[in-house]
Design an enzyme around this catalytic site. Sequence first.
Site, PDB file in Angstrom:
ATOM      1  CD  GLN A 121       1.006 152.964-107.621  1.00 23.80           C
ATOM      2  OE1 GLN A 121      -0.160 152.612-107.561  1.00 23.80           O
ATOM      3  NE2 GLN A 121       1.366 154.133-108.108  1.00 23.80           N
ATOM      4  CB  CYS A 139      -4.350 156.489-103.676  1.00 24.76           C
ATOM      5  SG  CYS A 139      -6.004 155.784-103.671  1.00 24.76           S
ATOM      6  CE  LYS A 179       0.155 157.811-111.606  1.00 20.36           C
ATOM      7  NZ  LYS A 179      -1.112 157.973-110.903  1.00 20.36           N
ATOM      8  N   GLY A 192      -2.005 162.636-116.862  1.00 26.48           N
ATOM      9  CA  GLY A 192      -3.249 163.389-116.792  1.00 26.48           C
ATOM     10  C   GLY A 192      -3.693 163.926-118.129  1.00 26.48           C
ATOM     11  NE  ARG A 228      -9.107 159.648-116.584  1.00 22.01           N
ATOM     12  CZ  ARG A 228      -9.460 160.896-116.323  1.00 22.01           C
ATOM     13  NH1 ARG A 228     -10.686 161.146-115.891  1.00 22.01           N
ATOM     14  NH2 ARG A 228      -8.608 161.884-116.465  1.00 22.01           N
TER      15      ARG A 228
HETATM   16  C1  LIG Z   1      -9.730 153.234-112.522  1.00 19.55           C
HETATM   17  C2  LIG Z   1      -8.476 153.960-112.123  1.00 19.55           C
HETATM   18  C3  LIG Z   1      -7.626 153.387-111.198  1.00 19.55           C
HETATM   19  C4  LIG Z   1      -6.451 154.032-110.833  1.00 19.55           C
HETATM   20  N1  LIG Z   1      -5.600 153.418-109.967  1.00 19.55           N
HETATM   21  C5  LIG Z   1      -4.394 153.977-109.692  1.00 19.55           C
HETATM   22  C6  LIG Z   1      -3.444 153.300-108.894  1.00 19.55           C
HETATM   23  O1  LIG Z   1      -3.646 152.170-108.424  1.00 19.55           O
HETATM   24  N2  LIG Z   1      -2.269 153.935-108.646  1.00 19.55           N
HETATM   25  C7  LIG Z   1      -1.983 155.178-109.142  1.00 19.55           C
HETATM   26  O2  LIG Z   1      -0.907 155.701-108.895  1.00 19.55           O
HETATM   27  N3  LIG Z   1      -2.864 155.836-109.914  1.00 19.55           N
HETATM   28  C8  LIG Z   1      -4.050 155.259-110.218  1.00 19.55           C
HETATM   29  N4  LIG Z   1      -4.934 155.914-111.041  1.00 19.55           N
HETATM   30  C9  LIG Z   1      -4.567 157.240-111.620  1.00 19.55           C
HETATM   31  C10 LIG Z   1      -3.949 157.100-113.003  1.00 19.55           C
HETATM   32  O3  LIG Z   1      -2.743 156.365-112.963  1.00 19.55           O
HETATM   33  C11 LIG Z   1      -3.678 158.486-113.655  1.00 19.55           C
HETATM   34  O4  LIG Z   1      -2.723 159.183-112.909  1.00 19.55           O
HETATM   35  C12 LIG Z   1      -4.962 159.337-113.766  1.00 19.55           C
HETATM   36  O5  LIG Z   1      -6.052 158.554-114.204  1.00 19.55           O
HETATM   37  C13 LIG Z   1      -4.791 160.514-114.740  1.00 19.55           C
HETATM   38  O6  LIG Z   1      -4.473 160.058-116.022  1.00 19.55           O
HETATM   39  P1  LIG Z   1      -5.536 159.979-117.258  1.00 19.55           P
HETATM   40  O7  LIG Z   1      -6.094 161.352-117.445  1.00 19.55           O
HETATM   41  O8  LIG Z   1      -4.680 159.501-118.413  1.00 19.55           O
HETATM   42  O9  LIG Z   1      -6.593 159.008-116.868  1.00 19.55           O
HETATM   43  C14 LIG Z   1      -6.125 155.299-111.391  1.00 19.55           C
HETATM   44  C15 LIG Z   1      -7.018 155.890-112.304  1.00 19.55           C
HETATM   45  C16 LIG Z   1      -8.169 155.235-112.683  1.00 19.55           C
HETATM   46  C17 LIG Z   1      -9.076 155.889-113.706  1.00 19.55           C
END
Ligand SMILES: Cc1cc2nc3c(=O)[nH]c(=O)nc-3n(C[C@H](O)[C@H](O)[C@H](O)COP(=O)(O)O)c2cc1C
Length: 354
Positions: A78, A108, A147, A209, A233
């Site tokens: 990414q 982001c 994304k 999500g 997560r």
């Molecule tokens: C610690 C952390 C770092 C993340 N870093 C990125 C990132 O670098 N790029 C990105 O597109 N999404 C990032 N995300 C978002 C996740 O990819 C994901 O879309 C979001 O956490 C929702 O999914 P979940 O409910 O399964 O956690 C990050 C999320 C977390 C918790």
Amino acid sequence: MPANLQQPWAIGSVEVPTRIVLAPMAGVSIQAFRRQGRRFGAGLVCSEMVSAAGIEHRNERTFGYLRVAGDEHPLAIQIFGSDPGAMAEAGRMVETAGADIVDMNFGCPVRKVTKTGAGAHLMEDPALACRVVEAVAGAVDVPVTVKMRRGIENGSRACLELGPRLVEAGAAALTLHPRSAQQMYTGEADHALTAELVERVDVPVIASGDVTSREKALEVLEQTGAAAVMVARGAQGNPWALREIMEGESFRPTREEVAAELVVFIREAVRELGEQRAVGFLKKFYGWYLGQGRFPKPFKQELVQLRTTEEVVTRLFAAAPGAGPLVDRLEAELPAAGDEVLVDRLPISVYGGG
Ligand SMILES: Cc1cc2nc3c(=O)[nH]c(=O)nc-3n(C[C@H](O)[C@H](O)[C@H](O)COP(=O)(O)O)c2cc1C
């Protein structure tokens, strides 16, 4: 018909063997995390974000490096930024590093990123967002993907307008995390929006999500028509969640299995980041791995205070003496370092979020 998580699918020319994608997470998705994710059933893994602005400014402080191993593929790397030229250059660099897919971060919500016009800010500037996608798609031979979040403001539906335009500009797939940037991680991901996006584009959509169980994964796939679910997560310190989502059985790892995975993860992180950076980086993982009733709480506190990773490994073996043979087996299965491509002087992001 119930969704089948084991059915292969494709992003452009790249075949993805399962319907589970391991999310990009800044400060988490190092190579050790991605390789582990593949072993536990993720069909596609993604790197943490690499800053195109850093590439342009050759800012020493943000330089890091990416290691890409043979067992990571298919791998998306990414990139984030808002300047089409710099993003095109970043795309070429990560393609050379071995990316099978170049993913762009338009989600982001962190201010340090959005104030530079990157991340979720691009959702408010569709013309620039499309120019970025066109530039990157024109610069690389591999498929490019985006994304997104739903938009900046709560209740925004910006992703539905932007998505089809990004596809026209060259995106071969879209990932949607249907929270607003304002929401950060509060509330729930509104996958009704994911279903609407699926209706509007003719490329695969990945739903991100709140996917933490098989039940939720199947519900999201069935209700949205998305090609795959993304897990973020839920997989932190818990690769067994991926297997459970994939296979449907409840995997309660033994203490030995947890200790063995963590030991391998620690050793891989040290190899990748060096001891000094790994010590700090790993601290959050101790809580993630050892929580959920797997080890007594004071044990985690003890590990966090230790000064070297070798001491942590020694304590883990003492707490789970049967872990040794499991570690040997896991390490024997890792491909030799010779299979690895190392690309250094890459500006890896130090900011999180998406
Ligand atoms: C610690 C952390 C770092 C993340 N870093 C990125 C990132 O670098 N790029 C990105 O597109 N999404 C990032 N995300 C978002 C996740 O990819 C994901 O879309 C979001 O956490 C929702 O999914 P979940 O409910 O399964 O956690 C990050 C999320 C977390 C918790």
